[in-house]
Design an enzyme around this catalytic site. Structure first.
Site, short mmCIF file in Angstrom:
data_model
loop_
_atom_site.label_atom_id
_atom_site.label_comp_id
_atom_site.label_asym_id
_atom_site.label_seq_id
_atom_site.Cartn_x
_atom_site.Cartn_y
_atom_site.Cartn_z
CG HIS A 130 6.57 0.65 0.70
ND1 HIS A 130 7.11 1.91 0.84
CD2 HIS A 130 5.24 0.84 0.50
CE1 HIS A 130 6.16 2.81 0.73
NE2 HIS A 130 5.00 2.20 0.52
CG ASP A 158 1.45 0.98 -2.13
OD1 ASP A 158 2.19 1.34 -1.20
OD2 ASP A 158 1.04 1.74 -3.03
NE ARG A 215 -2.72 4.85 -1.21
CZ ARG A 215 -2.08 4.22 -0.23
NH1 ARG A 215 -0.78 4.42 -0.05
NH2 ARG A 215 -2.74 3.42 0.60
CG HIS A 267 6.05 3.74 -3.68
ND1 HIS A 267 5.39 2.57 -3.95
CD2 HIS A 267 5.37 4.32 -2.66
CE1 HIS A 267 4.36 2.43 -3.14
NE2 HIS A 267 4.33 3.48 -2.35
#
Length: 287
Positions: A99, A101, A250, A236
């Site tokens: 996918h 993000d 993150r 990723h």
């Protein structure tokens, strides 16, 4: 680690990725930032090993050098630092689907900065794919077709959050000018210019082609490593091959509006009596 010596750059694969050693993000200089920024544009994803003592304030400040930092709408955040999302496998944060993000937003994020603070003894690697190289490797007739299409991206998270956006199937990077394929399995519902069967067939081919090994790199994490990826030109995949806890922190840098060619065709309108399915909405729990 010290900034007295010049940073060392090592390529991670033939397709994308570069490791930069000799930089401490707690004491980042303007010159080092320019090196990181240039390397990111050239190689799509960068790795900064040995950042085990990274302070949350330095993590946030690093992200802000690239743009405004997002306050995520539904993921858990680090106490006292709402800019930092906690990605914890014990809480179900295992996204083993290729996918990009948050493509379901009108302006998806431009980049993410992930700091791994706890790792299993083995496993838990992450993979990335170079979507510029994917697009450039398509045949000329297929590039001509996808250059004139858009795609619908959707998500639903329980009853708390849902979003829908339409983006070019091929987007143009605002800094490098390179074109990249911009569809992904997790959030792309369909191509509205096509019938549902045509859309399903084309998207499945594009998904599979994007995931081919020659377009990827795979990173084996050590505790304290930082990875940053350009969300405009990569996908990723978090490899789910472990049982012990894996936890990261993150930062997400807010995005720009994806641009590409104007669609060459109108949205498909089913004939009377034809069945045309609604958006395919992914119900995501641990994303």
């Amino acid at each position: 680690m010290t900034s007295a010596t010049a940073p060392e750059i090592r390529l991670s694969s033939g397709a994308l990725g570069a490791e930069i050693r000799g930089i401490d993000l707690n004491a980042l200089t303007d010159e080092q930032f320019e090196l990181i920024h240039d390397t990111l544009l050239r190689h799509q994803v960068i790795f900064l090993p040995g950042q085990g003592n990274l302070e949350p304030e330095a993590h946030i400040a690093f992200g802000r050098r690239f743009g405004e930092v997002e306050l995520h709408p539904y993921l858990p955040r680090l106490e006292g630092h709402p800019e930092i999302v906690v990605i914890d496998s014990d809480e179900g944060a295992k996204v083993d689907i290729w996918h990009t993000d948050m493509t379901f937003h009108q302006s998806p994020p431009i980049a993410s900065v992930l700091h791994l603070v706890e790792l299993p003894p083995s496993g838990g690697d992450t993979m990335w794919t170079n979507q510029c190289l994917v697009y450039e490797s398509l045949s000329a007739p297929l590039r001509d077709l996808v250059d004139g299409l858009t795609a619908i991206h959707t998500i639903r998270v329980g009853t708390e959050f849902s979003s829908r956006a339409e983006h070019p199937v091929v987007r143009v990077h605002p800094e490098t000018g390179r074109r990249s394929l911009y569809v992904n399995r997790l959030f792309t519902s369909h191509i509205p210019q096509l019938t549902r069967n045509e859309s399903d067939a084309l998207l499945e081919y594009l998904f599979r082609f994007s995931e081919s090994p020659q377009f990827t790199c795979r990173y084996r994490w050590s505790r304290g490593d930082v990875a940053m990826w350009d969300n405009r030109v990569t996908q990723h995949y978090a490899v789910n091959d472990y049982r012990e806890r894996r936890r990261g922190q993150r930062i997400t840098v807010l995005g720009d509006h994806p641009t590409g060619n104007e669609p060459r065709w109108e949205h498909h309108v089913p004939a009377p009596g034809d069945r045309y399915w609604p958006d395919r909405v992914n119900a995501v729990e641990g994303y």
